[in-house]
Design an enzyme around this catalytic site. Sequence first.
Site, PDB file in Angstrom:
ATOM      1  N   CYS A 215       0.805  -1.223   0.000  1.00  0.00           N
ATOM      2  CA  CYS A 215       0.000   0.000   0.000  1.00  0.00           C
ATOM      3  C   CYS A 215       0.838   1.274   0.000  1.00  0.00           C
ATOM      4  CB  CYS A 215      -0.921   0.009   1.219  1.00  0.00           C
ATOM      5  SG  CYS A 215      -1.707  -1.582   1.554  1.00  0.00           S
TER       6      CYS A 215
ATOM      7  N   HIS B 162      -3.573   7.630   5.618  1.00  0.00           N
ATOM      8  CA  HIS B 162      -3.726   6.326   4.976  1.00  0.00           C
ATOM      9  C   HIS B 162      -5.177   5.879   5.156  1.00  0.00           C
ATOM     10  CE1 HIS B 162      -2.373   2.729   3.089  1.00  0.00           C
ATOM     11  NE2 HIS B 162      -2.629   1.959   4.117  1.00  0.00           N
TER      12      HIS B 162
ATOM     13  N   GLU C 144      -2.691   4.667  13.253  1.00  0.00           N
ATOM     14  CA  GLU C 144      -2.277   5.862  12.521  1.00  0.00           C
ATOM     15  C   GLU C 144      -2.582   7.108  13.343  1.00  0.00           C
ATOM     16  OE1 GLU C 144      -2.497   7.991   8.115  1.00  0.00           O
ATOM     17  OE2 GLU C 144      -3.954   6.422   8.599  1.00  0.00           O
TER      18      GLU C 144
ATOM     19  N   LYS D 239      -9.793   7.492   0.823  1.00  0.00           N
ATOM     20  CA  LYS D 239     -10.317   6.133   0.670  1.00  0.00           C
ATOM     21  C   LYS D 239     -11.795   6.043   1.053  1.00  0.00           C
ATOM     22  CE  LYS D 239      -5.827   3.880   1.380  1.00  0.00           C
ATOM     23  NZ  LYS D 239      -5.012   5.112   1.604  1.00  0.00           N
TER      24      LYS D 239
ATOM     25  N   HIS E 115      -9.515   1.601  -1.391  1.00  0.00           N
ATOM     26  CA  HIS E 115      -8.071   1.423  -1.284  1.00  0.00           C
ATOM     27  C   HIS E 115      -7.525   0.930  -2.616  1.00  0.00           C
ATOM     28  CE1 HIS E 115      -4.177   0.738   0.132  1.00  0.00           C
ATOM     29  NE2 HIS E 115      -4.421   0.174   1.295  1.00  0.00           N
TER      30      HIS E 115
ATOM     31  N   PHE F 220       1.364  -3.253   4.071  1.00  0.00           N
ATOM     32  CA  PHE F 220       1.643  -4.566   4.650  1.00  0.00           C
ATOM     33  C   PHE F 220       3.155  -4.816   4.618  1.00  0.00           C
ATOM     34  CE2 PHE F 220      -2.700  -6.704   3.502  1.00  0.00           C
ATOM     35  CZ  PHE F 220      -3.297  -5.982   4.517  1.00  0.00           C
TER      36      PHE F 220
END
Length: 418
Positions: free
Chosen positions: A169, A308, A319, A340, A345, A404
Site C-alpha cells: 500500500c 492512509h 495511525e 479512501k 483502497h 503490509f
Amino acid sequence: MSRRVVITGMGAVTPLGTGVEKFWQGIRDNKIGFSFIDSFDTERTGVKIAGMVRDFNDEDYTETEGCYDKKEARRLQKFTKYAIVAAHEAMTDAGTDFSDIDQYRAGVIVGSGIGGIDLTLEEYAKYLEKGPGRVSPFYVPMMISNMAAGYISMRTGFRGANFDISTACATGTNCIGEAFRKIRDGYLDVCLAGGTESTEGEFTFAGFSNMKALSKSEDLERASTPFDKERHGFVLGEGSGVLVLEEYEHAKARGAKIYAEVAGYGATCDGYHMTSPMPSGEAAARGMSLAIEEAGLTPKDIDYINAHGTSTGLNDKYETAAIKLAFGDEAKNVKINSTKSMIGHLLGAAGAVEAIVCAKSIQDGFIHRTLGYKVPDEECDLNYCTEGNIEQEVNAAISNSLGFGGHNATLCFRKVTD
C-alpha cells in the site's frame, strides 16, 4: 547538491472517473466511487462492493498517439493500460515532451502492488487443463509489475532511471519519494512517478477477504468508514495516478504551471508484523517527522494530512497514535481526511492518487470531507473533517501510506513560493 522539485503535470484513472478534472470534481462534490461487483459471483467471498473503474474503454485510447493501439491492447494488462493513460494525461498536462532535456536524465518510477495477479490465475488454469504448451508467450511480460514503467518509457522516450517499487500500500508514495530524491540530488531533471493497480478478479478479493481485511457491507455509503467506531474493513479499489516531477528552475524557465512543491519524504519500516501496524505508531511517526523536517517545516506548519485511513480497526487507531506522536500538541489542530472514504483502497496506486489530492488541495485551498463517518471512536479523536468540506488556504500538507510488511512512507508538499 540539493535542488527543488515541483509537480508540473498529473494524470489519474480512478473509481470517480478517468482524468484529473473528473476525479477532482467528484472529490469536491463528495461523490462515492463505489459500485456493486458484477465481474464475478460475490456469494462465495461475501464482498459485494468495490471501487471499480467504470469509464475506461480501450476504444478511447487505441487511436490516441502516446497510448496504445488495438494489437497492443490485447497484450497489456489493465494495470499497465491505466498507467499508460495516466502518464499520457500527465505529460499532456505538463505541456512539453521534455525534448530539450537529455533523455538519460528523464526517468520513470511507477510501481504496482500486485501487478498481473489475475492473469497468473488465468494462465495457471490453462497450464493445469492443457499443459505448459498452452501458456501464453505473452504471460510474463504482461504480468510483471515493472511493465507499466517500461511501457511509459517506450511512449515518452525517457531513458533515465526506470524501475518499479512494490511496497504494498506504500508503493505509489515510495515511487514519488524516490523520484523526488533522484531529481533533488541531481541524477534526473524530470521523472514520471506514481502507481497503478487493477483488482477486478475474484481471486484477489478472496485473498483479502479471508484475512478479514475487506468490508462486506452492502451499503455504498457505509462500506468505507475511516476512523468511525463501526469501521469494518476497506473497500478494494483500482486505478492509477502518475505525476510529472520536474526540477524547479527548469519548470520556472519554461513558464510551467506548477501545482505544488514536493519538499520532503520520509520512509521507515515497523519491523513488527506481517499485516498489523506497530501499535505505538513509532515508525510511522518517524516517517512523518522525517518528511516534515526535510521540507524545513515543523508540525505547526502543516495544514492538512491525507491519512492512509483505510477503514480497518487497527490501521485507523494506530495511525491516529502515530499522528499524535509526530505532531504532539499540534495533532489536535491539523485537518485530517481519508480519500479512501470515496474511492476505496487502490493498493499500489493509492499513494499516487492521494498525492494528486494533496496537490489539488494546495492549489484550490480545499480539504475534502471524510465520508461515511457517523459513530465517534474514543481511540480516534482527532479532526477527521467529518462534518463537511473545508475551504481554507493550504500552504503545506503531508500524505501517509502504510503498507503490509510495515512499510511506511510520507510525502510533504507545500505551496511554491520564490
